[in-house]
Design a protein around this motif. Structure first.
Motif, short mmCIF file in Angstrom:
data_model
loop_
_atom_site.label_atom_id
_atom_site.label_comp_id
_atom_site.label_asym_id
_atom_site.label_seq_id
_atom_site.Cartn_x
_atom_site.Cartn_y
_atom_site.Cartn_z
N PRO A 4 0.80 -1.23 0.00
CA PRO A 4 0.00 0.00 0.00
C PRO A 4 0.83 1.28 0.00
CG PRO A 4 -0.84 -1.54 1.63
CD PRO A 4 0.47 -2.12 1.14
N SER A 5 0.23 2.33 -0.53
CA SER A 5 0.87 3.65 -0.59
C SER A 5 -0.20 4.69 -0.85
CB SER A 5 1.88 3.66 -1.75
OG SER A 5 2.30 4.98 -2.03
N THR A 6 -0.01 5.86 -0.30
CA THR A 6 -0.80 7.03 -0.72
C THR A 6 0.12 8.02 -1.44
OG1 THR A 6 -2.42 6.79 1.04
CG2 THR A 6 -2.22 8.98 0.08
N ARG A 7 1.09 8.55 -0.69
CA ARG A 7 1.95 9.61 -1.21
C ARG A 7 2.80 9.19 -2.41
NH1 ARG A 7 0.66 10.66 3.54
NH2 ARG A 7 0.90 8.42 3.67
N THR A 8 3.51 8.08 -2.26
CA THR A 8 4.51 7.77 -3.28
C THR A 8 3.84 7.48 -4.62
OG1 THR A 8 5.82 6.85 -1.49
CG2 THR A 8 6.56 6.37 -3.72
N ARG A 34 6.91 -0.66 -5.89
CA ARG A 34 7.07 -0.86 -4.45
C ARG A 34 6.75 -2.32 -4.14
NH1 ARG A 34 4.42 2.80 0.22
NH2 ARG A 34 6.19 4.08 -0.42
N HIS A 44 14.26 3.54 0.27
CA HIS A 44 13.16 4.30 -0.33
C HIS A 44 13.80 5.56 -0.94
CE1 HIS A 44 9.34 6.02 -1.13
NE2 HIS A 44 8.75 5.89 0.04
N GLN A 60 11.85 8.86 -1.56
CA GLN A 60 11.56 9.61 -0.33
C GLN A 60 12.80 10.42 0.04
OE1 GLN A 60 8.57 9.88 1.48
NE2 GLN A 60 9.72 11.54 2.46
N PRO A 104 8.22 11.21 6.92
CA PRO A 104 7.85 10.76 5.57
C PRO A 104 6.34 10.56 5.42
CG PRO A 104 8.86 8.96 6.83
CD PRO A 104 9.00 10.20 7.67
N LEU A 105 5.63 10.45 6.56
CA LEU A 105 4.20 10.15 6.60
C LEU A 105 3.94 8.77 5.97
CD1 LEU A 105 2.69 13.66 5.70
CD2 LEU A 105 3.31 12.77 7.97
N PRO A 106 2.90 8.04 6.30
CA PRO A 106 1.83 8.45 7.17
C PRO A 106 2.26 8.48 8.64
CG PRO A 106 1.54 6.13 6.57
CD PRO A 106 2.72 6.64 5.81
#
Ligand code: CP
Length: 306
Positions: A51-55, A104, A132, A135, A265-267
């Motif tokens: 899972p990822s949101t930002r990247t 990823r 990463h 990032q 880096p979040l989350p």
């Protein structure tokens, strides 16, 4: 030479290539419309087996802002991986359709393996608890924008330093700059892995460790907070015991320098109290935006269009 490069770990980029990417990112920030067509006709694949949101979304936004197009998957269960297809075969196939792949995986070394079978450049968007590198480019563009450069900083990494791939990556990148000092703040169980401390030792880079953030926060130019990586624990009990080891709040920020910046880096989960968000030193949401520009610059350089 960045054209055609696969980016698997931060040090696949030289210091001057990092400067080139940061400079291009800064140019894009100032005048994005000048870059809106540079990747016209090019395709980026985003293959996310984790899972990822930002990247993922920032890679996709980056390519769209450059005038290119995007295809891929955000969940391996929707791909033929679920039927037993190997990574090597998936990469052979996808790389025959597209110009660059960002991938990823929960498996360390997966991006390196993919690069051996790919007809196009592979960008590692995170491989397990290993690296990463995009990032890291995000973090470097942010540090250069907010602190004016990379040399002479004392950077404190706090939280899950064992599984935190962003920590391993930024440490590897920052230790090439003059007079950088590292402070690693973690519980014993989540300390920096030996493979990271070994390369610091071999390169004679100064670092110290601490278990209490309050004891060292006043020494830092940059505080890099991290989430305890639940998905990498083998044992739920250990996660529950360690998950709230550090919570950055207003009281701790009172002990910090007026010009320290807080990155993450979040989350985030609990490790930065929302009351810190309005502190001018909290830079983690600016960092997110710098990430998209860093990825725009990287894609353009790897595709050789700029
Ligand atoms: N920083 C980062 O990698 O976030 P995502 O997991 O949402 O991509």
């Amino acid at each position: 030479m960045l054209k055609g490069l696969s980016l698997i770990q931060p040090n696949d980029l030289t210091v001057s290539e990092i400067d080139e990417i940061c400079t291009l990112a800064e140019q894009i920030i100032v005048d994005p419309s000048s870059f809106q067509d540079v990747c016209r006709g090019k395709i980026l694949a985003t293959l996310f087996f984790e899972p990822s949101t930002r990247t993922r979304l920032s890679f996709e936004a980056a390519m769209l802002h450059l005038g290119g197009t995007v295809e891929g998957f955000s969940d391996a269960s929707n791909s033929s991986t679920s039927k037993g297809e190997t990574l090597a075969d998936t990469i052979r196939v996808v790389s025959s359709y597209v110009d660059v792949i960002a991938m990823r995986s929960p498996k360390e070394g997966a991006a390196l393996l993919a690069s051996k079978f790919s007809e196009c450049p592979i960008i590692n968007a995170g491989d397990g608890g290993h690296y990463h590198p995009t990032q890291t480019l995000t973090d470097l563009v942010t540090i250069r924008a907010l602190k004016g450069g990379f040399e002479g900083h004392t950077i404190g990494f706090c939280g899950d330093l064992k599984f935190g791939r962003t920590v391993h990556s930024l440490t590897e990148a920052m230790c090439r700059y003059k007079n950088v000092k590292f402070v690693f703040i973690s519980p014993e169980e989540l300390k920096i892995p030996d493979w990271v401390s070994n390369f610091l030792d071999e390169a004679n880079i100064p670092y110290s460790t601490a278990s209490r953030l309050e004891d060292v926060i006043g020494d830092l130019d940059i505080l890099y907070m991290t989430r305890v990586q639940k998905e990498r624990f083998f044992n739920e009990q250990d996660y529950l015991r360690l998950k709230d080891s550090y919570i950055l709040d207003k009281a701790k920020m009172e002990l910090a320098r007026k010009d320290m910046i807080v990155l993450h880096p979040l989350p985030r989960v609990n490790e930065i109290s929302p009351e810190v968000d309005s502190d001018p030193r909290a830079a983690y949401f600016k960092q997110v935006k710098y990430g998209m520009y860093a990825r725009m610059a990287l894609i353009a350089k790897i595709l050789g269009v700029l």
